[in-house]
Motif scaffolding. Sequence first.
Motif, mmCIF file in Angstrom:
data_model
loop_
_atom_site.group_PDB
_atom_site.id
_atom_site.type_symbol
_atom_site.label_atom_id
_atom_site.label_comp_id
_atom_site.label_asym_id
_atom_site.label_seq_id
_atom_site.Cartn_x
_atom_site.Cartn_y
_atom_site.Cartn_z
ATOM 1 N N VAL A 112 34.451 16.776 37.106
ATOM 2 C CA VAL A 112 35.803 17.016 36.610
ATOM 3 C C VAL A 112 36.376 15.706 36.093
ATOM 4 N N LYS A 113 36.749 15.707 34.823
ATOM 5 C CA LYS A 113 37.406 14.558 34.196
ATOM 6 C C LYS A 113 38.542 15.109 33.365
ATOM 7 N N GLU A 114 39.765 14.833 33.836
ATOM 8 C CA GLU A 114 40.974 15.377 33.228
ATOM 9 C C GLU A 114 40.887 16.895 33.248
ATOM 10 N N ASN A 115 40.917 17.556 32.102
ATOM 11 C CA ASN A 115 40.937 19.021 32.093
ATOM 12 C C ASN A 115 39.639 19.646 31.624
ATOM 13 N N GLU A 116 38.510 18.974 31.906
ATOM 14 C CA GLU A 116 37.224 19.540 31.518
ATOM 15 C C GLU A 116 36.131 19.034 32.451
ATOM 16 N N LEU A 117 34.999 19.710 32.372
ATOM 17 C CA LEU A 117 33.806 19.257 33.080
ATOM 18 C C LEU A 117 32.980 18.429 32.109
ATOM 19 N N VAL A 118 32.521 17.278 32.575
ATOM 20 C CA VAL A 118 31.715 16.386 31.751
ATOM 21 C C VAL A 118 30.347 16.250 32.409
ATOM 22 N N LEU A 119 29.312 16.319 31.585
ATOM 23 C CA LEU A 119 27.938 16.233 32.064
ATOM 24 C C LEU A 119 27.719 14.980 32.902
#
Length: 156
Positions: free
Chosen positions: A58-65
Amino acid sequence: MAEDLKIISGDREEQYKSLVPQIKALLTGETDLIANLANIAAALKEQFNFFWVGFYLVKENELVLGPFQGPVACTRIAYNRGVCGTSWAQEETLIVPNVEEFPGHIACSSLSKSEIVIPFYLGENLMGVLDVDSELLNYFDKIDEKYLKEILNLLS
């Protein structure tokens, strides 16, 4: 320090029972989250030869690989989108027997047929999800959920 896993064959539950203490040993004394996630993904891939296994953070409002093992993957996933984004939004494990039947499924690879996604926490903070894909339909079950959650709990 080099580490080797003892890979066993046979019953999937027995494989998990052998793998969990080995992962615990890998994580013991290491405080870096990325290093630990990388070793978990590698150990799961090595033991089970899953099609794809890895983490989205979770990074801010999204999922990052994050750390993963397998073919290249989607880099960013929106909240409540696809299996990973839905698992994150609902804060619950999703076992998907056939990804083609999941509304809004994001096809990072057309070879992926079934999936399990489990949110993970550090303390009270939801940090991301563990995503495991198989090229076989209906591959994951409650045994996978039980032991994958046990492995994720080793992070706290």
